[in-house]
Every structure is written in structure tokens, then in C-alpha cells.
Design a protein around this motif. Structure first.
Motif, PDB file in Angstrom:
ATOM      1  N   VAL A  23      -4.950   3.393  18.132  1.00  0.00           N
ATOM      2  CA  VAL A  23      -4.732   1.938  18.114  1.00  0.00           C
ATOM      3  C   VAL A  23      -4.793   1.368  19.523  1.00  0.00           C
ATOM      4  O   VAL A  23      -5.424   0.321  19.773  1.00  0.00           O
ATOM      5  CB  VAL A  23      -3.368   1.617  17.459  1.00  0.00           C
ATOM      6  N   ALA A  24      -4.148   2.061  20.489  1.00  0.00           N
ATOM      7  CA  ALA A  24      -4.131   1.572  21.875  1.00  0.00           C
ATOM      8  C   ALA A  24      -5.544   1.535  22.458  1.00  0.00           C
ATOM      9  O   ALA A  24      -5.944   0.542  23.086  1.00  0.00           O
ATOM     10  CB  ALA A  24      -3.221   2.466  22.724  1.00  0.00           C
ATOM     11  N   ILE A  25      -6.300   2.614  22.247  1.00  0.00           N
ATOM     12  CA  ILE A  25      -7.665   2.665  22.792  1.00  0.00           C
ATOM     13  C   ILE A  25      -8.540   1.580  22.163  1.00  0.00           C
ATOM     14  O   ILE A  25      -9.268   0.856  22.861  1.00  0.00           O
ATOM     15  CB  ILE A  25      -8.271   4.067  22.551  1.00  0.00           C
ATOM     16  N   ASN A  26      -8.463   1.453  20.829  1.00  0.00           N
ATOM     17  CA  ASN A  26      -9.272   0.428  20.150  1.00  0.00           C
ATOM     18  C   ASN A  26      -8.926  -0.974  20.650  1.00  0.00           C
ATOM     19  O   ASN A  26      -9.814  -1.796  20.897  1.00  0.00           O
ATOM     20  CB  ASN A  26      -9.032   0.501  18.636  1.00  0.00           C
ATOM     21  N   PHE A  27      -7.624  -1.252  20.802  1.00  0.00           N
ATOM     22  CA  PHE A  27      -7.193  -2.590  21.219  1.00  0.00           C
ATOM     23  C   PHE A  27      -7.714  -2.920  22.616  1.00  0.00           C
ATOM     24  O   PHE A  27      -8.252  -4.008  22.860  1.00  0.00           O
ATOM     25  CB  PHE A  27      -5.672  -2.679  21.183  1.00  0.00           C
ATOM     26  N   VAL A  28      -7.540  -1.971  23.537  1.00  0.00           N
ATOM     27  CA  VAL A  28      -7.952  -2.227  24.921  1.00  0.00           C
ATOM     28  C   VAL A  28      -9.473  -2.392  25.014  1.00  0.00           C
ATOM     29  O   VAL A  28      -9.972  -3.343  25.630  1.00  0.00           O
ATOM     30  CB  VAL A  28      -7.486  -1.062  25.834  1.00  0.00           C
ATOM     31  N   VAL A  29     -10.219  -1.483  24.374  1.00  0.00           N
ATOM     32  CA  VAL A  29     -11.682  -1.536  24.466  1.00  0.00           C
ATOM     33  C   VAL A  29     -12.228  -2.830  23.865  1.00  0.00           C
ATOM     34  O   VAL A  29     -13.067  -3.509  24.476  1.00  0.00           O
ATOM     35  CB  VAL A  29     -12.301  -0.310  23.764  1.00  0.00           C
ATOM     36  N   LEU A  30     -11.752  -3.202  22.679  1.00  0.00           N
ATOM     37  CA  LEU A  30     -12.285  -4.392  22.013  1.00  0.00           C
ATOM     38  C   LEU A  30     -11.892  -5.676  22.734  1.00  0.00           C
ATOM     39  O   LEU A  30     -12.660  -6.642  22.749  1.00  0.00           O
ATOM     40  CB  LEU A  30     -11.798  -4.444  20.560  1.00  0.00           C
ATOM     41  N   ASN A  31     -10.703  -5.695  23.331  1.00  0.00           N
ATOM     42  CA  ASN A  31     -10.278  -6.918  24.023  1.00  0.00           C
ATOM     43  C   ASN A  31     -10.854  -7.041  25.421  1.00  0.00           C
ATOM     44  O   ASN A  31     -10.805  -8.118  26.011  1.00  0.00           O
ATOM     45  CB  ASN A  31      -8.746  -6.977  24.084  1.00  0.00           C
ATOM     46  N   LEU A  32     -11.376  -5.936  25.973  1.00  0.00           N
ATOM     47  CA  LEU A  32     -12.027  -6.020  27.281  1.00  0.00           C
ATOM     48  C   LEU A  32     -13.511  -6.357  27.153  1.00  0.00           C
ATOM     49  O   LEU A  32     -14.174  -6.605  28.160  1.00  0.00           O
ATOM     50  CB  LEU A  32     -11.876  -4.682  28.030  1.00  0.00           C
ATOM     51  N   ALA A  33     -14.037  -6.355  25.922  1.00  0.00           N
ATOM     52  CA  ALA A  33     -15.445  -6.699  25.723  1.00  0.00           C
ATOM     53  C   ALA A  33     -15.672  -8.175  26.070  1.00  0.00           C
ATOM     54  O   ALA A  33     -14.764  -8.997  25.921  1.00  0.00           O
ATOM     55  CB  ALA A  33     -15.839  -6.431  24.273  1.00  0.00           C
ATOM     56  N   PRO A  34     -16.876  -8.527  26.547  1.00  0.00           N
ATOM     57  CA  PRO A  34     -17.156  -9.924  26.912  1.00  0.00           C
ATOM     58  C   PRO A  34     -17.005 -10.870  25.724  1.00  0.00           C
ATOM     59  O   PRO A  34     -17.312 -10.499  24.578  1.00  0.00           O
ATOM     60  CB  PRO A  34     -18.622  -9.876  27.385  1.00  0.00           C
TER      61      PRO A  34
END
Length: 326
Positions: A23-34
Motif C-alpha cells: 500500500v505504501a509503495i503504491n501510494f507514493v509511486v502513484l502520487n508522485l506521477a505527473p
């Protein structure tokens, strides 16, 4: 028995930590996308000023630091609140539970078909190793392993829908049908036939090769030789000593392949218009619906972790000599 439940509890805690990490990895990666949800909503409305976009960001908490948003997301997750899907205009949990049965049906039928056919073909090929039948099964397995899912799906639609007219090309039920009982069941089977076979073919090849190799390996072990020396027939040796031990690696692979099957279902559900999580993932990516995509990934991770936990328990049931704690 107490230690058995302690080990199960330990596995559940490990699974919870694994899901939290995902969950943490998915949240960070998706929210850092442009880009973000506010810009997409403004774009769908035909364009809007910077003030309106900032208002949407404030409304959905997108103007908060990433760590604060993650904390809110986790707090909501503990209350089974997966957020709101702006592309579907519904709570994410509602959308997911509408699509989950279709994906479970497709994956369950595909993995069951692959496990059954792959196990039987692999065992049959091993008992007739280096024969003509073994060669034919090996060639078919390699072809099944190498065939791309999207190509196979399109060819099946071309043959069974366009040329022969036997099976529907998309959907889960006939549009407008009010069939009930057996008629509804057979309608569902007709719609599920091509997606299930398309998704299962790759795993049939995997399980066939694995079962063949496992049976051949177990056949050469000392306890099998001892059973033959005691006068057991070939049928008894295979039924009581070889198949039970040879199937353990196949069961292990079954748990490992669930994750990759979820990925394959995205392609299959898109080709056949199957209303499951795979097609929903495809739509969520293109609509930039982060909450919906996070919900799909969270539910998928729960499915994979749960299946692997069940496989661990099944492993000890198939072979009690294997301690769960090990």
C-alpha cells in the motif's frame, strides 16, 4: 495444536505487514506521477482556471504534504474506506465489489482448468517419457507457453464468433436477457468459455512441464524403488507414492502464479469486454483515477497474499511431514 495456530497467526501478521508495504509503495509511486485528479477533473469539464483547480485540490486534500495524505489514507483504510472514484462517481469500495465476482469467476475457472489439465497431461507424459505421446504433449506445451494472450484471444474471436458464430465475443451475459436457472448458467458458460481458455492456456503449459519433471524426479527416489521391490504394482506405486509427492511443486507454483494471472487478466478482460477488475484497472489508468487504481491494487494484493497463505496450509495438508513452522 496451539503452536499450529500460533504459526498461522504469525503468517497472518506477516501478510498484514506485506500488504502495508505494498500500500505504501503504491501510494507514493502513484502520487508522485505527473498530474493529479484536480487537473483531470478540470480537463473533463472542458477546462478551468487555476483557482478552480486549487479549489478541487483543497476539497480532496491534494494540497496537503504527501505524508499527511498517506496518514489520512491509512486511517480511512482501517475503516474500510477506500476513497471516492471521481471517474465512476461512486465510492471505490462499491465499484470494486461490483467487479470482484467477475474476476474471481474468471481466475478461479482459469486456474482450476489449468491445474487439472496441466496435472493430468504432465503425469501422462511422465509415465510415457520419450514416447510419441510425450513428444506431442511437450510440443503443445511449448506452443502454449510461447503464444501471446492477446493474439490467442483475437484468433479465438475470429474463429468462434465471426467464422462459426458459436460463442459471444464480449460481455458476461447476453444483453437484455432475462434468463434464470440453467438457462442463465449456460449463458454465463458461453460468455466465459473463450476468456477462460485464453487465460488458462499459458498456465496449462507451465503446470504440464512442471508436473512431468516432478513425476520423473520422484520416480527415481529410493522410497519408490523400495515400494517396487516390495511387489507393489506400477499403478499402486504411482497412486500411493509418486503423484502425491510430485504434485507439491505444482501447488507451490499455483500460489506464485496467482499474481501474474491478475496481470494477465487485464489483457484478457480488455479483449473480451469482461467486466472484472482487470478491465477496471485499464480504465482507471487512462482516466487517471488514483483512488480507484489504489483500491484495485490494494484488493489485488489482498487476494495474492490470501491465496499464498491458503497454499501454505494446503501444502501441510497434502504432506503432513512438512511442518508449517518450517
Amino acid at each position: 495444536m496451539t503452536s499450529y495456530f500460533q504459526v498461522i497467526l504469525s503468517r497472518i501478521v506477516q501478510a498484514a505487514i506485506t500488504v502495508l508495504g505494498i500500500v505504501a509503495i503504491n501510494f507514493v509511486v502513484l502520487n508522485l506521477a505527473p498530474g493529479d485528479m484536480a487537473e483531470v477533473m478540470a480537463g473533463q469539464a472542458g477546462g478551468a482556471g487555476e483557482g478552480y483547480i486549487e479549489q478541487i485540490r483543497a476539497q480532496f486534500g491534494l494540497d496537503q504534504p504527501l505524508i499527511v495524505r498517506f496518514g489520512h489514507y491509512l486511517a480511512n483504510l482501517l475503516q474500510f474506506d477506500l476513497g471516492y472514484s471521481f471517474s465512476r462517481n461512486l465510492p471505490v469500495s462499491t465499484v470494486l465489489f461490483e467487479r470482484l465476482p467477475a474476476t474471481l469467476l474468471l481466475m478461479g475457472s482459469a486456474i482450476g482448468l489449468a491445474f487439472l489439465i496441466g496435472g493430468v497431461l504432465g503425469a501422462f507424459a511422465a509415465r510415457r517419457a520419450n514416447s510419441f505421446a510425450d513428444t506431442i504433449i511437450s510440443v503443445i506445451s511449448v506452443l502454449g507457453y510461447a503464444t501471446p494472450l492477446f493474439w490467442l484471444g483475437l484468433m479465438m474471436v475470429l474463429l468462434f464468433t465471426i467464422k462459426l458464430g458459436w460463442l459471444p465475443s464480449s460481455g458476461m451475459r447476453t444483453i437484455g436477457s432475462r434468463a434464470t436457472g440453467w438457462a442463465a448458467f449456460f449463458d454465463l458458460v458461453r460468455h466465459a468459455a473463450m476468456p477462460t481458455v485464453t487465460l488458462a492456456l499459458f498456465y496449462i503449459a507451465v503446470f504440464t512441464r512442471l508436473m512431468r519433471a516432478s513425476v520423473l524426479q520422484v520416480s527415481g527416489l529410493d522410497f519408490v524403488t523400495t515400494a517396487r521391490a516390495k511387489g507393489a504394482t506400477e499403478g499402486q506405486v504411482y497412486r500411493h507414492h509418486i503423484y502425491g509427492n510430485a504434485i507439491l511443486p505444482v501447488v507451490t507454483m499455483l500460489g506464485v502464479q496467482i499474481g501474474s494471472m491478475l496481470g494477465g487478466s487485464v489483457v484478457v478482460e480488455t479483449i473480451f469486454g469482461w467486466p472484472g477488475l482487470g478491465r477496471l484497472t485499464f480504465d482507471a489508468i487512462f482516466s487517471r483515477d488514483v483512488n480507484l487504481l489504489l483500491g484495485v491494487l490494494f484488493l489485488s494484493s489482498l487476494l495474492v497474499v490470501a491465496v499464498n497463505l491458503i497454499v501454505d496450509l494446503l501444502y501441510t495438508w497434502l504432506d503432513p511431514r512438512i511442518a508449517l513452522a518450517s
